[in-house]
Design a protein around this motif. Sequence first.
Motif, PDB file in Angstrom:
ATOM      1  N   MET A 114       0.775  -1.093   0.002  1.00  0.00           N
ATOM      2  CA  MET A 114      -0.041   0.080  -0.101  1.00  0.00           C
ATOM      3  C   MET A 114       0.932   1.117  -0.031  1.00  0.00           C
ATOM      4  SD  MET A 114      -2.918  -1.151   2.541  1.00  0.00           S
ATOM      5  CE  MET A 114      -3.927   0.306   2.613  1.00  0.00           C
ATOM      6  N   THR A 115       2.241   1.249   0.124  1.00  0.00           N
ATOM      7  CA  THR A 115       2.933   2.206  -0.121  1.00  0.00           C
ATOM      8  C   THR A 115       2.697   3.024  -1.407  1.00  0.00           C
ATOM      9  OG1 THR A 115       4.615   1.482   1.696  1.00  0.00           O
ATOM     10  CG2 THR A 115       5.468   3.246   0.035  1.00  0.00           C
ATOM     11  N   TYR A 121      -0.670   9.243  -2.972  1.00  0.00           N
ATOM     12  CA  TYR A 121      -2.200   9.303  -2.952  1.00  0.00           C
ATOM     13  C   TYR A 121      -2.794  10.749  -3.221  1.00  0.00           C
ATOM     14  CZ  TYR A 121      -2.417   4.597  -0.510  1.00  0.00           C
ATOM     15  OH  TYR A 121      -2.400   3.271  -0.007  1.00  0.00           O
ATOM     16  N   LEU A 144       2.482   8.135   0.747  1.00  0.00           N
ATOM     17  CA  LEU A 144       2.201   7.380   2.130  1.00  0.00           C
ATOM     18  C   LEU A 144       3.313   6.150   1.977  1.00  0.00           C
ATOM     19  CD1 LEU A 144       0.512   6.921   4.638  1.00  0.00           C
ATOM     20  CD2 LEU A 144      -0.795   5.138   3.016  1.00  0.00           C
ATOM     21  N   THR A 145       3.989   6.214   3.309  1.00  0.00           N
ATOM     22  CA  THR A 145       4.954   4.978   3.541  1.00  0.00           C
ATOM     23  C   THR A 145       4.398   4.246   4.558  1.00  0.00           C
ATOM     24  OG1 THR A 145       6.815   6.419   2.803  1.00  0.00           O
ATOM     25  CG2 THR A 145       7.303   4.378   4.128  1.00  0.00           C
ATOM     26  N   LEU A 146       4.363   2.913   4.425  1.00  0.00           N
ATOM     27  CA  LEU A 146       3.867   2.110   5.337  1.00  0.00           C
ATOM     28  C   LEU A 146       5.109   1.598   6.152  1.00  0.00           C
ATOM     29  CD1 LEU A 146       1.399   0.604   6.749  1.00  0.00           C
ATOM     30  CD2 LEU A 146       1.873  -1.301   5.265  1.00  0.00           C
ATOM     31  N   VAL A 194       7.037  -0.885   8.750  1.00  0.00           N
ATOM     32  CA  VAL A 194       7.237  -2.173   8.919  1.00  0.00           C
ATOM     33  C   VAL A 194       8.242  -2.632  10.118  1.00  0.00           C
ATOM     34  CG1 VAL A 194       7.348  -4.602   8.143  1.00  0.00           C
ATOM     35  CG2 VAL A 194       6.523  -2.954   6.547  1.00  0.00           C
ATOM     36  N   ARG A 251      10.687  -1.688   7.287  1.00  0.00           N
ATOM     37  CA  ARG A 251      10.354  -0.184   6.664  1.00  0.00           C
ATOM     38  C   ARG A 251      10.268   0.666   7.673  1.00  0.00           C
ATOM     39  NH1 ARG A 251       6.141  -1.309   3.555  1.00  0.00           N
ATOM     40  NH2 ARG A 251       7.070  -2.407   2.298  1.00  0.00           N
TER      41      ARG A 251
END
Length: 268
Positions: free
Chosen positions: A1-2, A5, A20-22, A24, A56
């Motif tokens: 999902m990174t 947007y 957007l950076t998810l 982890v 991440r």
Amino acid sequence: MTGSYICRSSDIRHCKMINLTLAVPITYVNLNPTNDPVSVIDNTSYQFECETSICRPYATVKWYKDNRTIDDIADDIDLTHLSTSRLENEVTRSVLQVQPTKVDHGMRLFCLANNGGPDIYSSKQILDVLYEPSIPKCQFNSSIVNENIYIREGQDLSIECSADGYPPPFLIWTYPGGTFSGPTLSLRKVAKDASGNFTCSAQNTLKPTYGLEVTRATSFTFVVNVYGNNLSYVLYHLKLILDKDSMMFICLCLDSILSIRPFHLNVR
């Protein structure tokens, strides 16, 4: 999902884009080799590697040597300056190049990783440092042997030697007419032909977890002098002292162990 947007208004005249950076978090960090303890040879260079889980952002990895106090982090020794890291496919791999010495024996080596959350520790492996024997130290009659030993023919001879090393070395004796294995060499009623060089050798085999095993040895040689039982009296000094009506003769004798014994004779 990174990814990017975009938010647009209903009339499509206004929009806003954000990236957007998810994040982890790290779930584990593995230390290689996995052996515990890991056997290494004194003053030899070895390579250890820590690898994180996928995370991440990328994690930073630090290296430490635990100073034999596993529950106390205050005295841990930082080894990070001896390491290099590379980032690949959201995994951090750090390599430590270290040269343990025998003072590191029993310490624990480990790494920790962090990418913004809590510190994640690797396993803590004990360093089993192997080292060659020291030069043997020998004792005769409770005294340290330096070069020569003097003993009479027919007496018993007992010499004890020791050497430091890990694994503990075994001792081998070579002397005129024989060999012996063990720390204490005992010969009963030595003969004159037992005179000569006596050598005590210390030997052990170093078997590292990785790499070839090697055999190391050191030795110490001294001379044993066996003298006969018959005393050989030698006129060492004769002095005539005239004092009024008396004369004194002083005669020193030399026995077979080279000890000097004086006696006095008064003649009137």
